[in-house]
Design a protein around this motif. Structure first.
Motif, PDB file in Angstrom:
ATOM      1  N   VAL A   1     -34.610   1.258  36.790  1.00  0.00           N
ATOM      2  CA  VAL A   1     -34.851   2.605  37.308  1.00  0.00           C
ATOM      3  C   VAL A   1     -36.320   2.981  37.167  1.00  0.00           C
ATOM      4  O   VAL A   1     -36.939   3.512  38.101  1.00  0.00           O
ATOM      5  CB  VAL A   1     -33.939   3.639  36.594  1.00  0.00           C
ATOM      6  CG1 VAL A   1     -34.354   5.058  36.935  1.00  0.00           C
ATOM      7  CG2 VAL A   1     -32.488   3.415  36.960  1.00  0.00           C
ATOM      8  N   LEU A   2     -36.916   2.707  36.034  1.00  0.00           N
ATOM      9  CA  LEU A   2     -38.326   3.033  35.816  1.00  0.00           C
ATOM     10  C   LEU A   2     -39.232   2.274  36.779  1.00  0.00           C
ATOM     11  O   LEU A   2     -40.196   2.830  37.316  1.00  0.00           O
ATOM     12  CB  LEU A   2     -38.718   2.746  34.362  1.00  0.00           C
ATOM     13  CG  LEU A   2     -40.107   3.185  33.949  1.00  0.00           C
ATOM     14  CD1 LEU A   2     -40.251   4.686  34.106  1.00  0.00           C
ATOM     15  CD2 LEU A   2     -40.385   2.779  32.527  1.00  0.00           C
TER      16      LEU A   2
ATOM     17  N   ALA B   1     -28.485   2.722  41.983  1.00  0.00           N
ATOM     18  CA  ALA B   1     -27.549   2.076  42.902  1.00  0.00           C
ATOM     19  C   ALA B   1     -27.562   0.559  42.752  1.00  0.00           C
ATOM     20  O   ALA B   1     -26.586  -0.093  43.092  1.00  0.00           O
ATOM     21  CB  ALA B   1     -27.881   2.460  44.339  1.00  0.00           C
ATOM     22  N   GLY B   2     -28.663   0.023  42.273  1.00  0.00           N
ATOM     23  CA  GLY B   2     -28.769  -1.427  42.134  1.00  0.00           C
ATOM     24  C   GLY B   2     -27.860  -1.944  41.025  1.00  0.00           C
ATOM     25  O   GLY B   2     -27.535  -1.249  40.066  1.00  0.00           O
ATOM     26  N   GLY B   3     -27.443  -3.183  41.183  1.00  0.00           N
ATOM     27  CA  GLY B   3     -26.579  -3.786  40.172  1.00  0.00           C
ATOM     28  C   GLY B   3     -27.373  -4.166  38.935  1.00  0.00           C
ATOM     29  O   GLY B   3     -28.584  -4.392  38.971  1.00  0.00           O
ATOM     30  N   GLY B   4     -26.698  -4.245  37.801  1.00  0.00           N
ATOM     31  CA  GLY B   4     -27.341  -4.636  36.561  1.00  0.00           C
ATOM     32  C   GLY B   4     -27.696  -6.112  36.566  1.00  0.00           C
ATOM     33  O   GLY B   4     -27.244  -6.896  37.393  1.00  0.00           O
ATOM     34  N   SER B   5     -28.512  -6.497  35.627  1.00  0.00           N
ATOM     35  CA  SER B   5     -28.965  -7.873  35.522  1.00  0.00           C
ATOM     36  C   SER B   5     -28.922  -8.291  34.056  1.00  0.00           C
ATOM     37  O   SER B   5     -28.981  -7.448  33.159  1.00  0.00           O
ATOM     38  CB  SER B   5     -30.382  -7.969  36.081  1.00  0.00           C
ATOM     39  OG  SER B   5     -31.019  -9.134  35.649  1.00  0.00           O
TER      40      SER B   5
ATOM     41  N   VAL C   1     -35.199   6.894  41.741  1.00  0.00           N
ATOM     42  CA  VAL C   1     -34.078   7.051  40.807  1.00  0.00           C
ATOM     43  C   VAL C   1     -32.775   6.633  41.481  1.00  0.00           C
ATOM     44  O   VAL C   1     -31.956   5.903  40.895  1.00  0.00           O
ATOM     45  CB  VAL C   1     -33.995   8.506  40.284  1.00  0.00           C
ATOM     46  CG1 VAL C   1     -32.681   8.750  39.571  1.00  0.00           C
ATOM     47  CG2 VAL C   1     -35.156   8.807  39.373  1.00  0.00           C
ATOM     48  N   LEU C   2     -32.566   7.074  42.714  1.00  0.00           N
ATOM     49  CA  LEU C   2     -31.335   6.734  43.421  1.00  0.00           C
ATOM     50  C   LEU C   2     -31.223   5.228  43.677  1.00  0.00           C
ATOM     51  O   LEU C   2     -30.160   4.640  43.492  1.00  0.00           O
ATOM     52  CB  LEU C   2     -31.251   7.512  44.737  1.00  0.00           C
ATOM     53  CG  LEU C   2     -31.115   9.028  44.610  1.00  0.00           C
ATOM     54  CD1 LEU C   2     -31.143   9.690  45.976  1.00  0.00           C
ATOM     55  CD2 LEU C   2     -29.851   9.393  43.854  1.00  0.00           C
TER      56      LEU C   2
END
Length: 142
Positions: free
Chosen positions: A80-81, A67-71, A62-63
């Motif tokens: 997240v999933l 924390a990752g950037g959107g695409s 989840v973290l």
């Protein structure tokens, strides 16, 4: 002429499949009374480590996913999933490895101890007519 099964023969569909017996270690019988040599070790609960590893993996997933950037291709929820599923599997595997390492360490640290075997019938216990020690009736005289 027709061939019908006789009433005394069991039908194949009515039979239950044989149960598989789990192969387990049988305990050595205890001596009647006296001393006996035994091995003492503290073994970890493997399933607790596996479940804990999975939970830690889900939290880390989840973290990392948040924390990752959107695409443009994938939504934040999809990322997240995906991260949760990957890190959950990795956490389960890591928990199992840690439990097995701790189990091997406990085997190496096992020690032989001498125990005193006592027959249950020989040990005097409280009589049924005696009130328990914390019973207020036991302090009365009379």
């Amino acid at each position: 002429m027709t061939s019908a099964p006789s009433p005394s023969s069991p039908r194949p569909s009515a039979r239950k499949p044989p149960r598989r017996r789990r192969r387990g270690r049988t305990a050595a019988p205890l001596a009647g009374a006296g001393q006996q040599q035994m091995t003492l070790r503290r073994a970890p609960n493997i399933w607790a480590f596996v479940v804990l590893g999975g939970i830690v993996g889900i939290v880390v997933g989840v973290l990392v996913g948040l924390a990752g950037g959107g695409s443009a291709q994938f939504t934040q929820g999809t990322v997240v999933l995906f991260m949760v599923s990957v890190f959950a599997v990795l956490g389960l595997a890591a928990g199992a490895v840690v439990a097995l390492v701790l189990d091997r360490i406990s085997v190496a640290r096992a020690r032989a101890v001498t125990t005193e075997v006592v027959d249950e019938d020989a040990v005097p216990g409280p009589r049924a007519e005696d009130p328990p020690a914390d019973d207020p009736r036991s302090s009365r005289e009379g």
